[in-house]
Design a protein around this motif. Structure first.
Motif, mmCIF file in Angstrom:
data_model
loop_
_atom_site.group_PDB
_atom_site.id
_atom_site.type_symbol
_atom_site.label_atom_id
_atom_site.label_comp_id
_atom_site.label_asym_id
_atom_site.label_seq_id
_atom_site.Cartn_x
_atom_site.Cartn_y
_atom_site.Cartn_z
ATOM 1 N N UNK A 1 -54.632 -32.368 9.002
ATOM 2 C CA UNK A 1 -55.314 -31.074 8.996
ATOM 3 C C UNK A 1 -55.269 -30.474 10.400
ATOM 4 N N UNK A 2 -55.339 -29.158 10.496
ATOM 5 C CA UNK A 2 -55.326 -28.491 11.793
ATOM 6 C C UNK A 2 -56.584 -28.790 12.600
ATOM 7 N N UNK A 3 -57.733 -28.810 11.926
ATOM 8 C CA UNK A 3 -59.021 -28.971 12.594
ATOM 9 C C UNK A 3 -59.462 -30.430 12.536
ATOM 10 N N UNK A 4 -59.074 -31.211 13.538
ATOM 11 C CA UNK A 4 -59.435 -32.626 13.563
ATOM 12 C C UNK A 4 -60.939 -32.817 13.736
ATOM 13 N N UNK B 1 -55.853 -26.734 0.469
ATOM 14 C CA UNK B 1 -55.784 -28.180 0.569
ATOM 15 C C UNK B 1 -56.033 -28.661 1.994
ATOM 16 N N UNK B 2 -56.213 -29.953 2.116
ATOM 17 C CA UNK B 2 -56.587 -30.683 3.330
ATOM 18 C C UNK B 2 -58.071 -30.458 3.605
ATOM 19 N N UNK B 3 -58.638 -31.297 4.423
ATOM 20 C CA UNK B 3 -60.087 -31.273 4.657
ATOM 21 C C UNK B 3 -60.589 -29.949 5.221
ATOM 22 N N UNK B 4 -59.742 -29.274 5.956
ATOM 23 C CA UNK B 4 -60.163 -28.008 6.570
ATOM 24 C C UNK B 4 -59.598 -26.788 5.840
ATOM 25 N N UNK B 5 -58.920 -27.007 4.709
ATOM 26 C CA UNK B 5 -58.359 -25.891 3.953
ATOM 27 C C UNK B 5 -57.170 -25.235 4.626
ATOM 28 N N UNK C 1 -52.521 -23.740 2.330
ATOM 29 C CA UNK C 1 -52.846 -22.802 1.251
ATOM 30 C C UNK C 1 -52.301 -23.243 -0.104
ATOM 31 N N UNK C 2 -51.162 -23.935 -0.105
ATOM 32 C CA UNK C 2 -50.514 -24.325 -1.358
ATOM 33 C C UNK C 2 -50.136 -25.806 -1.292
ATOM 34 N N UNK C 3 -49.776 -26.353 -2.450
ATOM 35 C CA UNK C 3 -49.296 -27.736 -2.469
ATOM 36 C C UNK C 3 -48.013 -27.864 -1.660
ATOM 37 N N UNK C 4 -47.163 -26.846 -1.714
ATOM 38 C CA UNK C 4 -45.929 -26.854 -0.926
ATOM 39 C C UNK C 4 -46.268 -26.924 0.570
ATOM 40 N N UNK C 5 -47.265 -26.141 1.003
ATOM 41 C CA UNK C 5 -47.696 -26.177 2.409
ATOM 42 C C UNK C 5 -48.191 -27.569 2.785
#
Length: 169
Positions: free
Chosen positions: A102-105, A130-134, A137-141
């Protein structure tokens, strides 16, 4: 009504009538008996027993999903963390902030332990971002993020197959 300094939560801890419980930092209204902790295991069991909805008909390519499942369980390494019938290792271990893609550790440290759990993947198709910080945006991302940050080395077609498998869950 509640205070937990481990996660920086304080809700009216000085309100008249609040009494400290036997747990440091936790305040209970109308008494000192903890009425919650002994129910947490049953609550988690109930939550995990709820069946995820099936993906909409025609929302994924079955052949690509089968190839993606092989990648998930093999070369992509996803099953090392997303295991079992719920696709999570949450009851087995927690992970350090450095292990997230995620971007925001800092976001993943906002727990009582400063660690994060692996999100169950059943019904994943209905829960973007998706990911803990959103930050995906997509499953592909999300697949692209893991492929890049974990240095997995999947080709475009293999990433697409993996996405199709995730849509199937």
């Amino acid at each position: 009504m509640f205070s937990d300094p481990r996660i920086g939560t304080h809700m009216n801890p000085d309100q008249p009538g609040l009494k400290p419980s036997w747990k440091p930092g936790v305040f209970i209204v109308n008494g000192t008996q903890d009425l919650v902790t002994d129910k947490l295991a049953a609550l988690q069991s109930y939550q995990l027993s709820i069946a995820a909805p099936l993906p909409p008909a025609g929302s994924f390519n079955p052949d690509a999903a089968n190839r993606g499942e092989a990648l998930f369980n093999g070369a992509a390494g996803c099953a090392n963390f997303h295991s079992g019938d719920k696709f999570t290792d949450a009851n087995e271990r927690s992970h350090s902030p450095e292990d997230t893609v995620a971007d925001d550790k800092l976001y993943v440290t906002r727990t009582a332990t400063g660690m994060w759990r692996t999100t169950p993947l059943r019904g994943l198709w209905q829960h973007p971002p998706y990911l803990h910080d959103g930050s995906a945006a997509t499953l592909q991302d999300m697949v692209e993020r893991y492929n890049t940050k974990m240095n997995i080395g999947l080709s475009a077609s293999k990433k697409s197959d993996l996405v199709e498998f995730l849509k199937k869950l």
